[in-house]
Each structure stands twice: as structure tokens, then as C-alpha cells.
Design a protein around this motif. Structure first.
Motif, short mmCIF file in Angstrom:
data_model
loop_
_atom_site.label_atom_id
_atom_site.label_comp_id
_atom_site.label_asym_id
_atom_site.label_seq_id
_atom_site.Cartn_x
_atom_site.Cartn_y
_atom_site.Cartn_z
N LEU A 33 53.68 42.81 41.11
CA LEU A 33 53.14 42.40 39.81
C LEU A 33 51.78 43.06 39.52
O LEU A 33 51.44 43.30 38.36
CB LEU A 33 53.04 40.88 39.72
N THR A 34 51.02 43.36 40.57
CA THR A 34 49.76 44.08 40.38
C THR A 34 50.04 45.47 39.81
O THR A 34 49.42 45.89 38.82
CB THR A 34 48.99 44.19 41.71
N ASP A 35 50.98 46.18 40.41
CA ASP A 35 51.35 47.51 39.90
C ASP A 35 51.98 47.41 38.51
O ASP A 35 51.69 48.23 37.63
CB ASP A 35 52.33 48.20 40.86
N ALA A 76 46.09 34.23 45.37
CA ALA A 76 46.02 35.66 45.07
C ALA A 76 46.82 35.99 43.82
O ALA A 76 46.37 36.78 42.98
CB ALA A 76 46.52 36.48 46.26
N ALA A 77 48.00 35.40 43.69
CA ALA A 77 48.83 35.66 42.52
C ALA A 77 48.14 35.21 41.24
O ALA A 77 48.17 35.91 40.23
CB ALA A 77 50.18 34.97 42.66
N ILE A 78 47.51 34.07 41.30
CA ILE A 78 46.83 33.55 40.11
C ILE A 78 45.61 34.40 39.78
O ILE A 78 45.40 34.81 38.64
CB ILE A 78 46.45 32.07 40.31
N VAL A 106 46.75 38.69 39.71
CA VAL A 106 47.83 39.12 38.82
C VAL A 106 47.88 38.31 37.54
O VAL A 106 48.54 38.68 36.59
CB VAL A 106 49.19 39.04 39.56
N GLU A 107 47.13 37.21 37.49
CA GLU A 107 47.12 36.32 36.32
C GLU A 107 48.54 35.91 35.94
O GLU A 107 48.99 36.12 34.81
CB GLU A 107 46.41 37.00 35.15
N ILE A 108 49.22 35.30 36.90
CA ILE A 108 50.58 34.84 36.60
C ILE A 108 50.52 33.68 35.61
O ILE A 108 49.54 32.94 35.55
CB ILE A 108 51.36 34.43 37.87
#
Length: 178
Positions: A71-73, A97-99, A102-104
Motif C-alpha cells: 500500500l505504501t508503493d 504502521a498501516a495507519i 499508509v493512511e488506511i
């Protein structure tokens, strides 16, 4: 029609997700989604270079690359796409980290609740629509302000060249005074 990208290393999970997302509701209506399925995050990234997606739903743990790395890429390729992570693991550090990175939009557990999954996808797409509409309106307002500023600059220039040209003097009877 919304275009969804689903990424999971397990083909059975992808099939189940597609079936749930395309299922008819209680009124017999089916969602208007175009769904793209990928078992490889790398292939999904390659596809996202050429295809626009409104929403991406990615597994958190995949052998090729983690959901956060994917999701970062992906975010660099399509920053306006809504991002959701689906996982059977409850790794708190990974979730943070995801939040943060990557701003999920949401983190969904495996196994998922069908109603919650469909509701989350529908809500995410509505949210994205509002964000894009707000962005469009802000751009339109900026354009209008720029146009207004140019007009004001032109009025000041004309007034400096020919004093009184931009002002109208009215007589008591409504006539224009010269």
C-alpha cells in the motif's frame, strides 16, 4: 461504477471477497463494482500504473511483500485511492504502521462479517466521493478568486490611467452624472 482492486495471496479469499461484494442486497440490487483480483502485489502494482482504482483492499500478510509495503508503493501511484487492509493477524505494531504510514481508511479482520465488509466498502467509496468533490470545489473557488484578483488589478490599472472611469456617479433621479 467504482473500480476495486483486491490483493490477497490466497485465490479462495479473493473469490469469496468478490462473491460477497457482488451479492445482491435485500432489495435485489447488485453493487456497480468492477473488481480486479491479484494474488501478487507486484502484479497489482504493475496494473495500477495503467488502471485507475477507486478502492484497494489488501491482505496484511503476503509472502511476496507485506500489505503495508504494497500500500505504501500503491499510494505513490494513486494517492486518492481509498486503502483498506484485511488481516487475520492482530499485529498492533503493523496496524499502527498501516495507519500512520499508509493512511488506511479501515482495518478489517479475517474472517470478516459480510455486512460489515459491504458497508465498509460502500462507506469508503462515499467518503472518497466527498473528498474528491471537496477538492474539486476548492479548486473551483481558487480559480474564481484568481479571476477576481485579475479583474480587480485591471480595475485599479484603469482607474490609475483614467481617474473616475471605474466609478459611476448617480444623480438623485437615477441618472448617470458625468
Amino acid at each position: 461504477m467504482a473500480t476495486l482492486l483486491l490483493v490477497d495471496d490466497e485465490p479462495n479469499i479473493l473469490s469469496a471477497l468478490r462473491r460477497v461484494l457482488l451479492a445482491r442486497d435485500d432489495f435485489g440490487d447488485a453493487p456497480d463494482y468492477q473488481i480486479h483480483l491479484f494474488t501478487s502485489p507486484q502484479e497489482a502494482l504493475q496494473a495500477s500504473e495503467h488502471e485507475h482504482f477507486d478502492l484497494v483492499l489488501s491482505d496484511y500478510r503476503m509472502p511476496e511483500m507485506s500489505g503495508v509495503a504494497f500500500l505504501t508503493d500503491f499510494r505513490y501511484l494513486q494517492p486518492d485511492c481509498i486503502r483498506i487492509i484485511l488481516s487475520g493477524m492482530t499485529d498492533l505494531q503493523g496496524l499502527i504502521a498501516a495507519i500512520n504510514e499508509v493512511e488506511i481508511y479501515r482495518f478489517l479482520p479475517k474472517p470478516w462479517n459480510d455486512f460489515e465488509l459491504r458497508s465498509t466498502i460502500a462507506g469508503a467509496l462515499r467518503y472518497q466521493h466527498l473528498l474528491l468533490e471537496n477538492q474539486r470545489m476548492a479548486d473551483e473557488l481558487r480559480t474564481m478568486r484568481e479571476q477576481s484578483t485579475r479583474q480587480e488589478d485591471e480595475l485599479r490599472r484603469l482607474e490609475a490611467e483614467m481617474p473616475g472611469i471605474t466609478k459611476v456617479r448617480w444623480g438623485p433621479d437615477g441618472s448617470v452624472l458625468l
